[in-house]
Each structure stands twice: as C-alpha cells, then as structure tokens.
Design a protein around this motif. Structure first.
Motif, PDB file in Angstrom:
ATOM      1  N   SER A  11     -15.704   1.565  -3.030  1.00  0.00           N
ATOM      2  CA  SER A  11     -16.409   0.446  -2.414  1.00  0.00           C
ATOM      3  C   SER A  11     -16.434  -0.736  -3.369  1.00  0.00           C
ATOM      4  O   SER A  11     -16.484  -0.558  -4.590  1.00  0.00           O
ATOM      5  N   ALA A  12     -16.391  -1.936  -2.792  1.00  0.00           N
ATOM      6  CA  ALA A  12     -16.379  -3.134  -3.625  1.00  0.00           C
ATOM      7  C   ALA A  12     -17.002  -4.295  -2.880  1.00  0.00           C
ATOM      8  O   ALA A  12     -17.037  -4.320  -1.641  1.00  0.00           O
ATOM      9  N   HIS A  13     -17.504  -5.259  -3.644  1.00  0.00           N
ATOM     10  CA  HIS A  13     -17.924  -6.534  -3.089  1.00  0.00           C
ATOM     11  C   HIS A  13     -16.757  -7.506  -3.241  1.00  0.00           C
ATOM     12  O   HIS A  13     -16.184  -7.642  -4.333  1.00  0.00           O
ATOM     13  N   LEU A  14     -16.406  -8.161  -2.140  1.00  0.00           N
ATOM     14  CA  LEU A  14     -15.258  -9.058  -2.143  1.00  0.00           C
ATOM     15  C   LEU A  14     -15.697 -10.485  -1.832  1.00  0.00           C
ATOM     16  O   LEU A  14     -16.392 -10.733  -0.844  1.00  0.00           O
ATOM     17  N   ASP A  15     -15.244 -11.417  -2.664  1.00  0.00           N
ATOM     18  CA  ASP A  15     -15.425 -12.831  -2.343  1.00  0.00           C
ATOM     19  C   ASP A  15     -14.494 -13.203  -1.201  1.00  0.00           C
ATOM     20  O   ASP A  15     -13.547 -12.463  -0.881  1.00  0.00           O
ATOM     21  N   ALA A  16     -14.734 -14.355  -0.590  1.00  0.00           N
ATOM     22  CA  ALA A  16     -13.869 -14.795   0.504  1.00  0.00           C
ATOM     23  C   ALA A  16     -12.473 -15.159   0.001  1.00  0.00           C
ATOM     24  O   ALA A  16     -11.481 -14.999   0.710  1.00  0.00           O
ATOM     25  N   CYS A  17     -12.401 -15.619  -1.235  1.00  0.00           N
ATOM     26  CA  CYS A  17     -11.128 -16.008  -1.840  1.00  0.00           C
ATOM     27  C   CYS A  17     -10.855 -15.101  -3.030  1.00  0.00           C
ATOM     28  O   CYS A  17     -11.696 -14.968  -3.930  1.00  0.00           O
ATOM     29  N   LEU A  18      -9.694 -14.474  -3.059  1.00  0.00           N
ATOM     30  CA  LEU A  18      -9.349 -13.498  -4.089  1.00  0.00           C
ATOM     31  C   LEU A  18      -8.032 -13.871  -4.745  1.00  0.00           C
ATOM     32  O   LEU A  18      -7.154 -14.451  -4.110  1.00  0.00           O
ATOM     33  N   VAL A  19      -7.879 -13.497  -6.027  1.00  0.00           N
ATOM     34  CA  VAL A  19      -6.659 -13.801  -6.769  1.00  0.00           C
ATOM     35  C   VAL A  19      -6.020 -12.489  -7.229  1.00  0.00           C
ATOM     36  O   VAL A  19      -6.621 -11.731  -7.991  1.00  0.00           O
ATOM     37  N   LEU A  20      -4.819 -12.223  -6.737  1.00  0.00           N
ATOM     38  CA  LEU A  20      -4.114 -11.006  -7.093  1.00  0.00           C
ATOM     39  C   LEU A  20      -3.597 -11.077  -8.529  1.00  0.00           C
ATOM     40  O   LEU A  20      -3.515 -12.167  -9.108  1.00  0.00           O
ATOM     41  N   PRO A  21      -3.234  -9.922  -9.116  1.00  0.00           N
ATOM     42  CA  PRO A  21      -2.764  -9.919 -10.510  1.00  0.00           C
ATOM     43  C   PRO A  21      -1.626 -10.893 -10.783  1.00  0.00           C
ATOM     44  O   PRO A  21      -1.522 -11.444 -11.879  1.00  0.00           O
ATOM     45  N   GLY A  22      -0.760 -11.134  -9.824  1.00  0.00           N
ATOM     46  CA  GLY A  22       0.350 -12.066 -10.030  1.00  0.00           C
ATOM     47  C   GLY A  22      -0.020 -13.524  -9.855  1.00  0.00           C
ATOM     48  O   GLY A  22       0.837 -14.408  -9.996  1.00  0.00           O
ATOM     49  N   GLY A  23      -1.285 -13.796  -9.517  1.00  0.00           N
ATOM     50  CA  GLY A  23      -1.731 -15.175  -9.348  1.00  0.00           C
ATOM     51  C   GLY A  23      -1.801 -15.646  -7.911  1.00  0.00           C
ATOM     52  O   GLY A  23      -2.257 -16.759  -7.636  1.00  0.00           O
ATOM     53  N   GLU A  24      -1.352 -14.826  -6.943  1.00  0.00           N
ATOM     54  CA  GLU A  24      -1.390 -15.226  -5.533  1.00  0.00           C
ATOM     55  C   GLU A  24      -2.827 -15.228  -5.022  1.00  0.00           C
ATOM     56  O   GLU A  24      -3.591 -14.280  -5.256  1.00  0.00           O
ATOM     57  N   VAL A  25      -3.189 -16.286  -4.316  1.00  0.00           N
ATOM     58  CA  VAL A  25      -4.524 -16.411  -3.734  1.00  0.00           C
ATOM     59  C   VAL A  25      -4.481 -15.897  -2.300  1.00  0.00           C
ATOM     60  O   VAL A  25      -3.648 -16.338  -1.494  1.00  0.00           O
ATOM     61  N   VAL A  26      -5.387 -14.948  -1.975  1.00  0.00           N
ATOM     62  CA  VAL A  26      -5.408 -14.347  -0.640  1.00  0.00           C
ATOM     63  C   VAL A  26      -6.844 -14.265  -0.138  1.00  0.00           C
ATOM     64  O   VAL A  26      -7.803 -14.374  -0.912  1.00  0.00           O
ATOM     65  N   ASP A  27      -6.981 -14.051   1.179  1.00  0.00           N
ATOM     66  CA  ASP A  27      -8.288 -13.741   1.738  1.00  0.00           C
ATOM     67  C   ASP A  27      -8.447 -12.224   1.759  1.00  0.00           C
ATOM     68  O   ASP A  27      -7.599 -11.485   1.251  1.00  0.00           O
ATOM     69  N   ARG A  28      -9.520 -11.731   2.359  1.00  0.00           N
ATOM     70  CA  ARG A  28      -9.770 -10.290   2.347  1.00  0.00           C
ATOM     71  C   ARG A  28      -8.695  -9.514   3.111  1.00  0.00           C
ATOM     72  O   ARG A  28      -8.277  -8.431   2.690  1.00  0.00           O
ATOM     73  N   ALA A  29      -8.244 -10.071   4.231  1.00  0.00           N
ATOM     74  CA  ALA A  29      -7.183  -9.408   4.994  1.00  0.00           C
ATOM     75  C   ALA A  29      -5.914  -9.304   4.156  1.00  0.00           C
ATOM     76  O   ALA A  29      -5.201  -8.288   4.189  1.00  0.00           O
ATOM     77  N   GLY A  30      -5.623 -10.350   3.370  1.00  0.00           N
ATOM     78  CA  GLY A  30      -4.456 -10.326   2.497  1.00  0.00           C
ATOM     79  C   GLY A  30      -4.580  -9.272   1.420  1.00  0.00           C
ATOM     80  O   GLY A  30      -3.580  -8.631   1.042  1.00  0.00           O
ATOM     81  N   LEU A  31      -5.806  -9.076   0.928  1.00  0.00           N
ATOM     82  CA  LEU A  31      -6.023  -8.033  -0.071  1.00  0.00           C
ATOM     83  C   LEU A  31      -5.769  -6.652   0.527  1.00  0.00           C
ATOM     84  O   LEU A  31      -5.149  -5.798  -0.116  1.00  0.00           O
ATOM     85  N   HIS A  32      -6.225  -6.434   1.768  1.00  0.00           N
ATOM     86  CA  HIS A  32      -5.986  -5.142   2.409  1.00  0.00           C
ATOM     87  C   HIS A  32      -4.493  -4.876   2.555  1.00  0.00           C
ATOM     88  O   HIS A  32      -4.023  -3.763   2.298  1.00  0.00           O
ATOM     89  N   ASP A  33      -3.753  -5.887   2.974  1.00  0.00           N
ATOM     90  CA  ASP A  33      -2.301  -5.730   3.109  1.00  0.00           C
ATOM     91  C   ASP A  33      -1.668  -5.384   1.768  1.00  0.00           C
ATOM     92  O   ASP A  33      -0.782  -4.515   1.681  1.00  0.00           O
ATOM     93  N   TRP A  34      -2.111  -6.066   0.736  1.00  0.00           N
ATOM     94  CA  TRP A  34      -1.590  -5.847  -0.621  1.00  0.00           C
ATOM     95  C   TRP A  34      -1.863  -4.421  -1.075  1.00  0.00           C
ATOM     96  O   TRP A  34      -0.987  -3.740  -1.624  1.00  0.00           O
TER      97      TRP A  34
END
Length: 328
Positions: free
Chosen positions: A11-34
């Motif tokens: 479980s985690a708390h997620l901000d609306a805007c997230l930055v992946l290890p490679g620097g890509e900025v995604v939303d929560r749906a993008g994080l799930h896909d990743w």
C-alpha cells in the motif's frame, strides 16, 4: 482474484503527479501501467473509493448528488482529482511484493506505507453481503443474481435479478427505483408495453424489468460497450434474452415504441430529446425520464412537453425527479 493467506499487499500514498526513475512524469494511471510491465506476480490493484459527498467536500465534485453512469465523463473521476490517494497492489507472494515495493520506492511522489501478507479477518465483509435484496415500492424486489429463484410477477409485485458490477443500476439508486415503479404502474393501468426502448441502459435493469413485466421486444441502448456482456448476462439470469437486444446506438429501425425509458443525466436527455420523442408510438405511447435534480426539471419538462404535446406526471424520491409523459 484469489486473496489467500499467502497473498501479499503493498500500500502507498500517491500524489497526483509522479516522477518515474527515468524522469518521466505520469499520473496515477500511468504509474499502474508502468508497474504492470515490471512487477512479476501482480494480481490486481485497489485504487480505493470515495463517495460523491466526500469528493464534494474536497472540492473535486461540484455537487454532492450525482447520477453515476457506466461511461462517466472525465470530470467524474473523483479519485484522480484527489491531491493524495491511497492505493493497494495485490501480489501472489512475498518475493513479488518486496520486489515491487523496491520499484515503487524509487518513484518520486509515491510513499510506501505497508508491506505484508493479507490475512482476511473473520469480520471482513464479503462482496455478496454488500448487495442484499432491494425492496422497491410500487415495483417489487430486485435481488442479486446469485440468489436462487425465478424472475416473474406475483400479483402486482415483480421480482428481477441483477448482478452488481460494471454498469449503473442495482436497484439501490432513487432514479432507478422511480423508473421501476413507473414501468410497473403503466402495466397495472393497462398501458401497452409490447415494445420498449431503454436508452442509457447501464446494467440493463430497466430493460429487463420491462421484459419481465410483459414487453415482447426491448432495445437496450448503452453507449459503453464494456457493459454489454453484463446486460446480456443479467438478461439470461432473468430468462428474457429472446426479445432483448443490446445496442450501442439507437437502431436504424424507426418502428415506434410503446414506452421510451431514459434514466440518464439532463444534458443527454436534452441532446436526444427529438430522437427519443420521434420513437414514441402515437397515440398511446409514453416516455419516462429520470436522473433529474429539482433545478433541471423545468428545462427538461418544457423541452419534452413541446415535442410530445402533453404535460408530464412528476414524481420524486430522495431529491431525484422522474417525468412520465403519455401521448393520448
């Protein structure tokens, strides 16, 4: 999803805007896909839930009373609008969960706060207990599909079965109840009910109710084709598949309907008013509109009155309003 004692959760708390290890900025749906692409043993995702009242309190929903639909507009995604959301991922075993937690720890804006096995407690509610039978005044009862029994009519009371899931309409919402009672009232009053259109069908509950109440042919129109299978399953459970047709758009066949039902939001009712009224049989047909708040009633009633040539019967339940038009 098999939530056995060996299932692990992260479980985690997620901000609306997230930055992946490679620097890509995604939303929560993008994080799930990743994460789906990288995490072995990922069984499913629980994005949590928020009621419309809670969303309104956070300034995400403009109104604490909203009709849900299967194909909700983007601004209806209240979870996406929250500044911080709590998400839980389910994994097949400890190794998969720990590996995923390590991946997530490298994501900026993601704060892992729980990692461990999930052992269901004795008091943890199950899915089925959340959906008891619903008594609908003026109609009868809507039962969950897993209960034993047959759909049908006893005296003036009808019984139908619906599988809760994707698609609006389990019998709990006031707008659905108003429509169910209105269709049953038409039958009791001797109104013709041979051919019915259910526009914005959702789970198919109103189309199925019409068929159980005696409609020979029912067209269930639902723009969101993701729920078409659910409509057909519900129709099969109620033994009304022979005359019930599931469609994405209004059929090309312009044969008039004895009853047109539209339990959907006011802007859609206004947009399709002319088409819906043109499909009503004259004389003797009827149109049933629901999903209306008090401030929307006059605008919708005026529009349809001009097209139908008759004033509606208005009923309300729990702050929601339903308009019934009869063409004599």
């Amino acid at each position: 999803m098999n939530q056995s004692a060996e299932t692990w959760i992260v479980s985690a708390h997620l901000d609306a805007c997230l930055v992946l290890p490679g620097g890509e900025v995604v939303d929560r749906a993008g994080l799930h896909d990743w994460l789906w692409e990288r995490a072995a043993g990922l069984l499913g995702i629980d994005e949590g839930a928020t009621t419309v009242a809670e969303a309104a309190a956070h300034g995400v929903a403009p109104d604490p009373l909203v009709v849900d639909t299967a194909a909700a507009p983007a601004d209806r995604d209240w979870l996406a609008g929250l500044a911080v959301a709590t998400v839980t991922w389910w994994f097949a075993d400890e190794t998969a969960a720990r590996a995923a937690a390590a991946l997530l720890s490298a994501v900026r804006g993601c704060r892992v706060d729980e990692l461990g096995p999930h052992v269901p407690s004795d008091g943890e509610p199950d899915f089925q207990s959340s959906f008891p039978p619903v008594d609908v005044p003026g109609f009868g009862v809507v039962r969950p599909a897993w209960e034993a029994g047959r759909a049908g009519i006893t005296g003036d009371d009808a019984t139908i079965f619906v599988m809760p899931g994707l698609g609006f309409g389990t019998g709990l919402h006031e707008t659905t109840q108003l429509c169910l009672a209105a269709v049953a009232a038409r039958r009791r009053q001797g109104g013709r009910l041979d051919r019915v259109l259910d526009f914005g069908s959702g789970s198919g509950i109103l189309a199925i109710a019409a068929a159980v109440l005696g409609a020979v042919e029912v067209d269930a129109v639902e723009v969101d084709d993701r729920v078409h299978a659910a409509i057909r399953e519900n129709a099969n459970r109620n033994a009304v598949t022979a005359g019930l047709h599931v469609l994405t758009t209004l059929p090309a066949d312009t044969t008039a309907y004895d009853l047109v039902i539209a339990n959907i939001v006011a802007p859609v009712l206004l947009e399709h008013a002319a088409d819906l009224c043109a499909r009503m049989r004259r004389p003797g047909g009827g149109i049933l509109l629901s999903g209306l708040r008090r401030h929307e009633v006059v605008t919708v009633a005026d529009r349809f009155t001009a097209l139908v040539g008759a004033q509606p019967l208005e009923q309300q339940r729990g702050g929601w309003h339903c308009l019934s038009f009869a063409c004599t």
